[in-house]
Design a protein around this motif. Structure first.
Motif: not given
Lengths: 109, 308
Positions: A4-6, A23-26, A104-108
């Motif tokens: 949902s944070e997308l 999410l584990v990645g993209g 990618s930034r949001a995941l990191r």
């Protein structure tokens, strides 16, 4: 980050019937065979292919969410198929490069 | 094309599928009457009369160099050429079939050409048999009764036969019908999920299935797609009616594609379909005949044995 944070990246949620997991990645690709070969379970698929085959492939590969870039609209049958499979669908005016960088930034973070 | 295969359609497709398990060598006539170039038309006519056949291949050191049909004999008779050597009257452009190809290729060949028989050759291109529509009919009838016997045997002992099909469905696929491609794979996924198969195995089976389904839709004139699940494995067989793959090795190479722009616009045509399907399969077999079709068989084991 949760699926949902997308939305916080400026993406619009088009199909909200999904389990809001992490999410584990993209994975970014428009070639569906490539997606089937390389996307990992629980990743978000970033693509410009806004049609039903994309949902079929996302479901086969275990993608949790799909993001359509360039503001491409998704037809009703695409969203119905995604709802049936419990896959979140978003779209964004960004191109794939920008969308990928954002995710990618949001995941990191 | 209806979304759900009709029972009637199913039975017609099943007949077709009977032929998939058979190869030309399983059904051809091995007893061949062939002649050499030096024989006369009269010799051939005698052979035809005595053996009730209507076509005789002409061979040179076991290689087919021509064929004489009843028609050629008639012409020779009318024109008084019965004592000529066969070389002068034979048809030299002979269409042969390889003994290794699926019976379905032979069926395609009969519908494509007006010939009523095909000489069958082995890998060394030597004549090993002859095939006519009669061979095909007999083989299908034999195969049908064999399967019926099997059904009867099994129905008496339901506890026997550890690998009886638990799901067997055949689908018809239409060229460029991307709308319905994926139907078989979705159904297969559902079936495996319901049986508690591990997700990793389901994914592999579904990928093999989906890639092969898309291949038939994107690259062939259409065909049939059979999915069989038993306790041990998933077996996927895709059979199309042509055009065949000119270079199978190239098609199995990642990145090689003959897809047009429209197929690419559908997200396919990356040249990864066949390599993907092979990579996720425990057993994989492909055969193709130009103008006759392509047969792909992929098997995924359900038991967590060999990890891929």
């Amino acid at each position: 980050m949760k699926i949902s944070e997308l939305e916080s990246l400026g993406f619009t949620c088009l199909q909200d019937q999904f389990e809001d997991i992490d999410l584990v990645g993209g994975y970014t690709s428009d070639l569906l065979s490539d997606v089937m070969a390389n996307l990992k379970e629980g990743q978000v698929l970033i693509t410009i292919q806004a049609h039903k085959n994309t949902i079929a492939v996302a479901s086969l590969s275990g993608a949790s969410a799909v993001v359509f870039c360039h503001g491409r609209p998704a037809a009703d049958d695409v969203l119905d198929a995604a709802a049936a499979e419990g896959i979140a669908v978003f779209n964004t005016p960004d191109n794939q490069f920008d969308a990928t960088v954002k995710v990618s930034r949001a995941l990191r973070a | 094309m209806s979304d759900v295969p009709l029972p009637l359609d199913q039975s017609a497709l099943r007949i077709q599928e009977l032929a998939y398990g058979l190869k030309v060598r399983d059904v051809m006539t091995r007893k061949i009457f062939a002649v050499t170039r030096t024989c006369t038309m009269r010799d051939v006519q005698t052979i035809m009369k005595n053996n009730g056949i209507s076509g005789v291949p002409v061979v040179d050191d076991a290689h087919v160099v021509g064929i004489i049909s009843m028609n050629d004999i008639m012409n020779a008779f009318v024109n008084g050429h019965m004592d000529d050597g066969v070389a002068r009257h034979m048809v030299t452009d002979v269409q042969t079939l390889s003994d290794e190809v699926p019976l379905t290729f032979a069926m395609s060949a009969f519908s494509k050409y007006s010939f009523r028989r095909f000489p069958v050759v082995n890998q060394k291109n030597e004549l090993v048999g002859i095939i006519t529509p009669r061979n095909i009919n007999l083989a299908l009838i034999r195969e049908l009764s064999r399967q019926l016997d099997e059904l009867e045997d099994n129905s008496g002992h339901p506890e026997q036969g550890g690998s009886k099909p638990v799901f067997h469905q055949i689908y018809r696929l239409t060229r460029y019908d991307f709308e319905h491609a994926g139907r078989a794979s979705a159904e297969l996924k559902k079936q495996l999920k319901a049986r508690g198969i591990p997700p990793k195995v389901i994914r592999r089976a579904a990928i093999a299935s989906y890639e092969l389904e898309i291949n038939v839709v994107a690259h062939s004139h259409g065909g049939t797609f059979a999915v069989l699940v038993d306790d041990e494995r998933v077996r996927i067989t895709a059979n199309d009616f042509g055009p065949g793959i000119p270079d199978v090795d190239a098609a199995m190479t990642e990145g090689f594609s003959t897809a047009n722009d429209w197929i690419r616009s559908q997200g396919f045509g990356a040249g990864m379909g066949l390599p993907n399907a092979k990579r996720v399969s425990d057993e994989f077999e492909i055969q193709s005949g130009i103008e006759m079709g392509t047969m792909v068989k992929a098997i995924v084991y359900l038991k967590q044995g060999e990890q891929r």
